[in-house]
Scaffold this motif. Structure first.
Motif, PDB file in Angstrom:
ATOM      1  N   CYS A 272     -33.969 -11.883 -24.510  1.00 44.04           N
ATOM      2  CA  CYS A 272     -33.628 -11.137 -25.828  1.00 44.04           C
ATOM      3  C   CYS A 272     -35.012 -10.280 -26.321  1.00 44.04           C
ATOM      4  CB  CYS A 272     -33.396 -12.058 -27.065  1.00 44.04           C
ATOM      5  SG  CYS A 272     -33.458 -11.043 -28.501  1.00 44.04           S
TER       6      CYS A 272
ATOM      7  N   GLN B  70     -24.075  -6.219 -31.486  1.00 42.66           N
ATOM      8  CA  GLN B  70     -24.672  -5.810 -30.024  1.00 42.66           C
ATOM      9  C   GLN B  70     -23.752  -4.788 -29.143  1.00 42.66           C
ATOM     10  OE1 GLN B  70     -24.754 -10.125 -29.635  1.00 42.66           O
ATOM     11  NE2 GLN B  70     -26.938 -10.087 -29.045  1.00 42.66           N
TER      12      GLN B  70
ATOM     13  N   TRP C  57     -30.600 -11.716 -36.867  1.00 43.87           N
ATOM     14  CA  TRP C  57     -31.677 -12.332 -37.022  1.00 43.87           C
ATOM     15  C   TRP C  57     -32.714 -11.825 -38.288  1.00 43.87           C
ATOM     16  CZ3 TRP C  57     -37.130 -11.562 -37.617  1.00 43.87           C
ATOM     17  CH2 TRP C  57     -37.939 -12.974 -37.479  1.00 43.87           C
TER      18      TRP C  57
ATOM     19  N   LEU D 209     -22.443 -12.180 -33.447  1.00 44.38           N
ATOM     20  CA  LEU D 209     -23.450 -12.389 -32.408  1.00 44.38           C
ATOM     21  C   LEU D 209     -22.562 -12.643 -31.060  1.00 44.38           C
ATOM     22  CD1 LEU D 209     -26.292 -11.968 -32.366  1.00 44.38           C
ATOM     23  CD2 LEU D 209     -26.382 -14.366 -32.126  1.00 44.38           C
TER      24      LEU D 209
ATOM     25  N   CYS E 202     -27.951 -19.066 -29.952  1.00 46.56           N
ATOM     26  CA  CYS E 202     -27.737 -18.000 -29.089  1.00 46.56           C
ATOM     27  C   CYS E 202     -28.035 -18.374 -27.620  1.00 46.56           C
ATOM     28  CB  CYS E 202     -28.729 -17.047 -29.677  1.00 46.56           C
ATOM     29  SG  CYS E 202     -28.652 -15.323 -28.610  1.00 46.56           S
TER      30      CYS E 202
ATOM     31  N   VAL F 111     -31.420 -19.139 -36.061  1.00 46.62           N
ATOM     32  CA  VAL F 111     -30.481 -18.197 -35.440  1.00 46.62           C
ATOM     33  C   VAL F 111     -30.231 -18.307 -34.010  1.00 46.62           C
ATOM     34  CG1 VAL F 111     -29.835 -15.839 -35.560  1.00 46.62           C
ATOM     35  CG2 VAL F 111     -30.623 -16.988 -37.673  1.00 46.62           C
ATOM     36  N   CYS F 112     -31.659 -18.158 -33.553  1.00 42.16           N
ATOM     37  CA  CYS F 112     -31.715 -18.095 -31.975  1.00 42.16           C
ATOM     38  C   CYS F 112     -31.318 -19.324 -31.208  1.00 42.16           C
ATOM     39  CB  CYS F 112     -33.227 -17.781 -31.644  1.00 42.16           C
ATOM     40  SG  CYS F 112     -33.733 -16.257 -32.344  1.00 42.16           S
TER      41      CYS F 112
ATOM     42  N   CYS G  85     -29.251 -16.300 -25.479  1.00 44.97           N
ATOM     43  CA  CYS G  85     -30.743 -15.644 -25.074  1.00 44.97           C
ATOM     44  C   CYS G  85     -31.917 -16.336 -25.472  1.00 44.97           C
ATOM     45  CB  CYS G  85     -30.600 -14.145 -25.875  1.00 44.97           C
ATOM     46  SG  CYS G  85     -29.332 -13.220 -25.108  1.00 44.97           S
TER      47      CYS G  85
ATOM     48  N   ALA H 220     -35.839  -8.631 -31.879  1.00 41.37           N
ATOM     49  CA  ALA H 220     -34.899  -9.308 -32.797  1.00 41.37           C
ATOM     50  C   ALA H 220     -33.699  -8.722 -33.099  1.00 41.37           C
ATOM     51  CB  ALA H 220     -35.907  -9.409 -34.160  1.00 41.37           C
ATOM     52  N   CYS H 221     -32.728  -9.181 -32.994  1.00 45.71           N
ATOM     53  CA  CYS H 221     -31.411  -8.456 -33.788  1.00 45.71           C
ATOM     54  C   CYS H 221     -31.321  -8.380 -34.852  1.00 45.71           C
ATOM     55  CB  CYS H 221     -30.423  -9.223 -32.992  1.00 45.71           C
ATOM     56  SG  CYS H 221     -29.997 -11.008 -33.688  1.00 45.71           S
TER      57      CYS H 221
ATOM     58  N   TRP I 261     -39.430 -12.151 -27.459  1.00 43.47           N
ATOM     59  CA  TRP I 261     -40.067 -11.291 -28.313  1.00 43.47           C
ATOM     60  C   TRP I 261     -41.003 -11.945 -29.359  1.00 43.47           C
ATOM     61  CZ3 TRP I 261     -39.220 -12.521 -33.536  1.00 43.47           C
ATOM     62  CH2 TRP I 261     -37.941 -13.147 -33.633  1.00 43.47           C
TER      63      TRP I 261
HETATM   64  S1  SF4 Z   1     -33.061 -12.504 -31.877  1.00 52.34           S
HETATM   65 FE1  SF4 Z   1     -32.383 -12.431 -29.718  1.00 52.34          FE
HETATM   66  S2  SF4 Z   1     -32.329 -14.759 -29.324  1.00 52.34           S
HETATM   67 FE2  SF4 Z   1     -32.319 -14.398 -31.451  1.00 52.34          FE
HETATM   68  S3  SF4 Z   1     -30.208 -14.867 -32.171  1.00 52.34           S
HETATM   69 FE3  SF4 Z   1     -30.648 -12.473 -32.003  1.00 52.34          FE
HETATM   70  S4  SF4 Z   1     -30.229 -11.930 -30.010  1.00 52.34           S
HETATM   71 FE4  SF4 Z   1     -30.334 -14.114 -29.993  1.00 52.34          FE
END
Ligand code: SF4
Length: 447
Positions: A428, A47, A435, A325, A406, A402-403, A408, A431-432, A412
């Protein structure tokens, strides 16, 4: 005069802090020089993402310098698709986006390569006529151009004729790295990684392919003495290469105002953040607490160390252990930044959560554009092209896994039903990469 932003575009990594760390090092130096109004970086694997980083800068002229060793898959396919670029110049309303050649193509790289090889010759008292140079590129079978820069270096050195033999070999293409022992006969092999960052390829994958066990120390392999050099990107002059590439656009990269350590950050969302901070007295942003004169990790109750520069703070947050992340909910504590002015809080947040203030502000203003998974799939040129076709349970399981770790909210996906349970307002909007990689792997496992 138009405002100018400089954005370094690089690969990043899920396993090595050094890969993006070296790029953030260039960013820090360029910010301190005060040559552009805004300086930042965007990554494929970390990021802020390629697809989002431009939303964090407000300049009318944006220069993107790809910190890659060659024009290849990432610079000619992934980067344009992720950033919506149309070539060397993209116009987006009043904004002009300039894409420069890659760092690895610049003529100054010739000097760095020559200096590295001559330094090895001098340090180990080698005879050039008994020495071969192996220029080691990444390469990829997905794009034949990826091999061009390493090959061009090998061709150039061979034409100079001061070494007995010169070959180009590749980590992910042919000829593969171990072929250096068949392609050359010289007693000594000087192995030079044509990589920009000292990440896992340079520290693990390339040495392993060479049969080395001891990193950069000379070692005997297959009856030859192998001298493994530092990657070309470790050279201090890479910052100058970046500036030359940026200046070649014709834009004025020259000293504007005396810049401090916390100057030159992207500015989108800064005003909203500072206003909210002044109005509310204190703010919680993910795991960070902000007041008018201090920023710290929420929940810290013991004595904290005062960091004075972004370098100190970023090193503390990224290095022990590496967090791929930046928004993962394991933000290290034990630190604080004492602010000279409330405006500095924004730069501290940009250091902790790069690119996120812009999304936070857009959400507050009600104009955050959420990108559904189908739209993310549409701009993919590789592995993730069909990611939206994964079964819903794979998507939901990955969100949970994953989220769930996190700060955020993945708004989405069906508006993020988990939003209220997390107690965080950070959005968020797409999708990062972490993810996407995790979902892809889980999808393959259950298929
Ligand atoms: S998709 Fe967004 S909320 Fe999920 S881990 Fe990645 S940055 Fe975080």
């Amino acid at each position: 005069m138009s405002r100018v932003a400089l954005v370094l575009a690089a690969h990043g990594s899920h396993i090595s802090a050094a890969t993006a760390g070296v790029v953030w090092g260039y960013v820090d130096r360029l910010r301190r020089l005060g040559l552009a109004d805004e300086v930042t970086a965007g990554f494929w694997k970390e990021q802020p993402a390629f697809s989002r980083v431009l939303d964090s800068v407000s300049a009318e002229e944006i220069v993107i310098v790809p910190v890659f060793t060659a024009q290849g898959y990432f610079t000619t396919e992934v980067l344009p698709a992720e950033m919506g670029l149309e070539g060397a110049l993209t116009r987006r309303g009043a904004v002009r986006i300039h894409l420069t050649p890659t760092v690895g193509e610049h003529r100054l790289l010739d000097d760095i390569v020559d200096a590295r090889l001559r330094a090895a010759i001098a340090q180990f008292n080698l005879q050039p006529e008994q020495s071969a140079a192996a220029i080691i590129g990444h390469g990829t079978t997905r794009n034949r151009n990826s091999r061009a820069a390493a090959k061009a270096q090998a061709d150039r050195l061979r034409a100079l004729g001061w070494l007995n033999e010169v070959v180009a070999v590749y980590l992910d293409d042919d000829p593969a790295i171990p072929t250096v022992y068949h392609q050359t006969r010289s007693r000594n092999i000087i192995a030079l990684p044509y990589f920009l960052a000292p990440g896992s390829h340079v520290t693990q994958d390339v040495p392993r392919a060479l049969g080395l066990t001891a990193g950069q120390r000379p070692e005997s392999v297959n009856g030859r003495r192998v001298y493994y050099c530092e990657p070309v990107g470790a050279d201090a002059s890479i910052g100058a290469v970046i500036l030359e590439l940026a200046r070649a656009t014709g834009l004025p990269f020259k000293n504007r105002e005396p810049a401090g350590d916390w100057a030159g950050f992207p500015t989108v969302g800064r005003r909203a953040l500072v206003s909210a901070l002044k109005r509310e007295g204190s703010l919680r942003f993910g795991q960070v607490m902000l007041s008018a004169d201090r920023v710290w990790r929420s929940g810290d109750v013991t004595a904290t160390r005062a960091f004075k520069t972004p370098v100190e703070l970023r090193t503390h947050l990224r290095a022990a252990p590496f967090r791929p992340l930046s928004t993962s909910d394991d933000l290290p504590g034990g630190w604080r930044v004492d602010l000279a002015a409330p405006e500095q809080a924004h730069a501290v947040l940009e250091t902790v959560y790069p690119g996120l203030v812009a999304d936070w502000a857009a959400q507050r203003h009600g104009n955050l554009e959420v990108e559904p998974l189908r739209a993310v799939s549409r701009r993919q040129v590789g592995l993730f092209r069909d990611i939206h076709r994964l079964p819903a349970q794979v998507i939901e399981q990955t969100i949970k896994k994953v989220c769930g770790g996190c700060v955020c909210q993945p708004i989405w996906w069906r508006g993020s039903k988990a939003a209220s349970s997390k107690g965080s307002e950070l959005p968020c909007r797409s999708a990062c990469n972490l993810w996407l990689s995790s979902a892809q792997k889980l999808g393959e496992a259950v298929a």
